[in-house]
Design an enzyme around this catalytic site. Sequence first.
Site, short mmCIF file in Angstrom:
data_model
loop_
_atom_site.label_atom_id
_atom_site.label_comp_id
_atom_site.label_asym_id
_atom_site.label_seq_id
_atom_site.Cartn_x
_atom_site.Cartn_y
_atom_site.Cartn_z
N GLY A 273 0.84 -1.21 0.00
CA GLY A 273 0.00 0.00 0.00
C GLY A 273 0.86 1.24 0.00
O GLY A 273 2.06 1.17 -0.29
N ASN A 274 0.26 2.38 0.28
CA ASN A 274 1.05 3.62 0.41
C ASN A 274 0.38 4.53 1.44
O ASN A 274 -0.67 4.20 1.97
CB ASN A 274 1.22 4.29 -0.95
CG ASN A 274 -0.11 4.72 -1.54
OD1 ASN A 274 -0.81 5.57 -0.99
ND2 ASN A 274 -0.50 4.12 -2.66
#
Length: 379
Positions: free
Chosen positions: A188-189
């Site tokens: 993810g980020n």
Amino acid sequence: MVRLFVKVGANVKVIMTPASKDFVTPLTLSTLSKNPVLSSFTDEEDENAVWNNHVELGLWADLFLIAPATANSLSKMASGNSDNLLLATYLSAKCPVYFAPAMDLDMYKHQSTINSFEILKSFGNIIIPAVSGELASGLVGEGRMAEPEDILAFIEKDILQSLPLNGKQVLITAGPTYEAIDPVRFIGNHSSGKMGFEIAKAAANLGAKVVIISGPTHEKAEHSLITVIPVQSASDMYDAVHNHFNDSDIAILSAAVADYKPKKVSIRKIKKKDSTLQLELEKTKDILASLGKIKQNKLLVGFALETNDELENAIKKLKSKNLDLIVLNSLNDKGAGFGGTTNKVIIINKNETITNYSLKSKTEVAKDIMNEILKLLDA
Ligand code: CTP
């Protein structure tokens, strides 16, 4: 009615005429409105009394609703009488004025009342007509104030009609995407989704119907014109965006979409074995570029996050993805980008006009982006 307006997010101040206190106490209305109730030019019982400045009150309001509006108040408004705080504020108000008459059926039909309505309408004031029903006198007929829910709906509809994006549909992507590695892990980020949700609010406040396709986020959009469609992965986001793009007039892609995802998603949780683990990644589909190919006369806005040769790279993206606007975030600027509540952007339009904005809250940045969009729509 006070409760309804507070519920939809309005800051409400109530002015009571002296006679209205026979029907409802100021305490009730100050409790509901969360503001002191004003009813005279000064508060005589208070030795530190201040003058209730009707001019300031009239300028403070974005809209003025007089409800229930009696035959007496309406006739005084029509003739410019200002012998109480409500009437003096009415004469000072610069905002749209709505009035919802409430009176007995014969008073409602009296030529003098009809004259008041006509005069007030000629001033630009907006009548929310009374309805038929049981009246305070015990009689049944026309003169009953419209239901509070209907008054709110009337005003919302009226405001919407005057807004520049009324009738337009806006599609927004927001937040990060999660690319599954196995049933419990993902890539993810740090995108919070805040920028996208602020743009959604700014667009809805301009009257647009907004659909947000959002990756996992804590952001919420409590607005009757905003629908949130939650998604997880870049591929889910791609599908959801394409399902809604046809119906949209404007698409703003602010999501931080993963550029790569694991080529294979393990069905079982990956056990730790060796000292290193290799994950093979493959490219995700570029949602923005895919819309650029089919956009026709829709307005398409993208974001760019660059660390070097920012303007050059952003203009390249604008051209190659067939965008109308690109919003450039520079990670070199303090306070810009992920996570925080502020952002600093440069907006470039399809004519390569470059506008530099200062560091601002994301709420203000969202308004700047919407203003650039309005400029393109007007051109
Ligand atoms: N975007 C998208 N789909 C992707 C990747 C990005 O729709 N799979 C959109 C983003 O929402 C953003 C824009 O593309 O509006 C630019 O994203 P950015 O990561 O800055 O650029 P990329 O085009 O992915 O190129 P690079 O990472 O090489 O700079």
